[in-house]
Write a protein that holds these residues in place. Structure first.
Motif, PDB file in Angstrom:
ATOM      1  N   GLN A   1       0.958  -1.087   0.062  1.00 22.14           N
ATOM      2  CA  GLN A   1       0.162   0.129   0.226  1.00 22.14           C
ATOM      3  C   GLN A   1       0.854   1.350   0.086  1.00 22.14           C
ATOM      4  O   GLN A   1       0.209   2.151  -0.066  1.00 22.14           O
ATOM      5  CB  GLN A   1      -0.838  -0.024   1.051  1.00 22.14           C
ATOM      6  CG  GLN A   1      -2.174  -1.021   1.097  1.00 22.14           C
ATOM      7  CD  GLN A   1      -2.650  -1.419   2.476  1.00 22.14           C
ATOM      8  OE1 GLN A   1      -2.416  -0.776   3.403  1.00 22.14           O
ATOM      9  NE2 GLN A   1      -3.734  -2.015   2.457  1.00 22.14           N
ATOM     10  N   ASP A   2       2.199   1.099   0.091  1.00 19.85           N
ATOM     11  CA  ASP A   2       3.073   2.381   0.194  1.00 19.85           C
ATOM     12  C   ASP A   2       3.207   2.922  -1.176  1.00 19.85           C
ATOM     13  O   ASP A   2       3.604   2.255  -2.196  1.00 19.85           O
ATOM     14  CB  ASP A   2       4.462   1.991   0.974  1.00 19.85           C
ATOM     15  CG  ASP A   2       5.428   3.070   1.013  1.00 19.85           C
ATOM     16  OD1 ASP A   2       5.281   4.194   0.332  1.00 19.85           O
ATOM     17  OD2 ASP A   2       6.182   2.666   1.818  1.00 19.85           O
ATOM     18  N   PRO A   3       2.891   3.924  -1.109  1.00 22.75           N
ATOM     19  CA  PRO A   3       2.760   4.974  -2.809  1.00 22.75           C
ATOM     20  C   PRO A   3       4.355   4.773  -3.087  1.00 22.75           C
ATOM     21  O   PRO A   3       4.607   5.228  -4.248  1.00 22.75           O
ATOM     22  CB  PRO A   3       2.190   6.204  -2.526  1.00 22.75           C
ATOM     23  CG  PRO A   3       2.134   6.463  -1.047  1.00 22.75           C
ATOM     24  CD  PRO A   3       2.186   5.176  -0.432  1.00 22.75           C
ATOM     25  N   GLU A   4       5.240   4.654  -2.362  1.00 26.76           N
ATOM     26  CA  GLU A   4       6.655   4.705  -2.862  1.00 26.76           C
ATOM     27  C   GLU A   4       7.216   3.375  -3.641  1.00 26.76           C
ATOM     28  O   GLU A   4       8.233   3.617  -4.221  1.00 26.76           O
ATOM     29  CB  GLU A   4       7.531   4.915  -1.487  1.00 26.76           C
ATOM     30  CG  GLU A   4       7.513   6.117  -0.476  1.00 26.76           C
ATOM     31  CD  GLU A   4       7.959   7.365  -1.449  1.00 26.76           C
ATOM     32  OE1 GLU A   4       8.940   7.193  -2.096  1.00 26.76           O
ATOM     33  OE2 GLU A   4       7.303   8.247  -1.361  1.00 26.76           O
ATOM     34  N   HIS A   5       6.225   2.256  -3.616  1.00 28.34           N
ATOM     35  CA  HIS A   5       6.523   1.244  -4.255  1.00 28.34           C
ATOM     36  C   HIS A   5       5.459   1.134  -5.548  1.00 28.34           C
ATOM     37  O   HIS A   5       4.449   1.365  -5.473  1.00 28.34           O
ATOM     38  CB  HIS A   5       6.482   0.050  -3.406  1.00 28.34           C
ATOM     39  CG  HIS A   5       7.461   0.248  -1.949  1.00 28.34           C
ATOM     40  ND1 HIS A   5       7.046  -0.682  -1.178  1.00 28.34           N
ATOM     41  CD2 HIS A   5       8.333   0.921  -1.731  1.00 28.34           C
ATOM     42  CE1 HIS A   5       8.057  -0.542  -0.109  1.00 28.34           C
ATOM     43  NE2 HIS A   5       8.513   0.320  -0.599  1.00 28.34           N
ATOM     44  N   ASP A   6       6.356   0.964  -6.640  1.00 27.90           N
ATOM     45  CA  ASP A   6       5.558   0.442  -7.856  1.00 27.90           C
ATOM     46  C   ASP A   6       5.036  -1.107  -7.785  1.00 27.90           C
ATOM     47  O   ASP A   6       6.087  -1.928  -7.673  1.00 27.90           O
ATOM     48  CB  ASP A   6       6.498   0.491  -8.998  1.00 27.90           C
ATOM     49  CG  ASP A   6       6.847   2.108  -9.268  1.00 27.90           C
ATOM     50  OD1 ASP A   6       5.774   3.069  -9.045  1.00 27.90           O
ATOM     51  OD2 ASP A   6       7.893   2.286  -9.857  1.00 27.90           O
TER      52      ASP A   6
END
Length: 128
Positions: A29-34
């Protein structure tokens, strides 16, 4: 970080996220990860669903739609990954899993899987 979900983790994430531990759910869910899903996973779901496999009793169309709606990025099967399959050791016989490992290696991306056998391929394979 680029995270490639194997077919089982893709299904769990979209249909039954409680099967994933809290840490994994948080990372996804972390937006830093694709978060990536492979076209090969949609193909696998389509084949096994058409064969009537109970563990794949979901529409591949619905999974594709849910993945895209969830902000996941489709990873096409590139020639480099297809070629890489030929050089992989035979730790695992499933052609879909072998292609996912090759995709993780050639892209590169971290492959999230529930399959302990896949860990032998690379440090890019993480069992969750």
């Amino acid at each position: 970080m680029r995270l490639l979900l194997d077919t089982q983790i893709l299904l769990w994430t979209l249909i039954d996220p409680a099967r994933l531990n809290a840490r994994t759910r948080g990372i996804l869910q972390d937006p830093e990860h694709d978060v990536l899903f492979s076209a090969a996973s949609i193909w696998e779901i389509a084949i096994k669903s058409a064969l009537g496999r109970g563990d794949f009793g979901v529409s591949p169309d619905a999974i594709l739609e849910a993945a895209v709606a969830g902000g996941f990025v489709e990873l096409p099967v590139r020639s480099a990954a297809a070629l890489r399959v030929a050089t992989l050791p035979h730790h695992h016989r499933d052609p879909f899993d072998r292609l996912l490992v090759a995709q993780a290696m050639t892209e590169p991306a971290v492959l999230y899987t529930a399959d302990a056998q896949l860990e032998a391929y690379s440090e890019l394979v993480v069992r969750v």
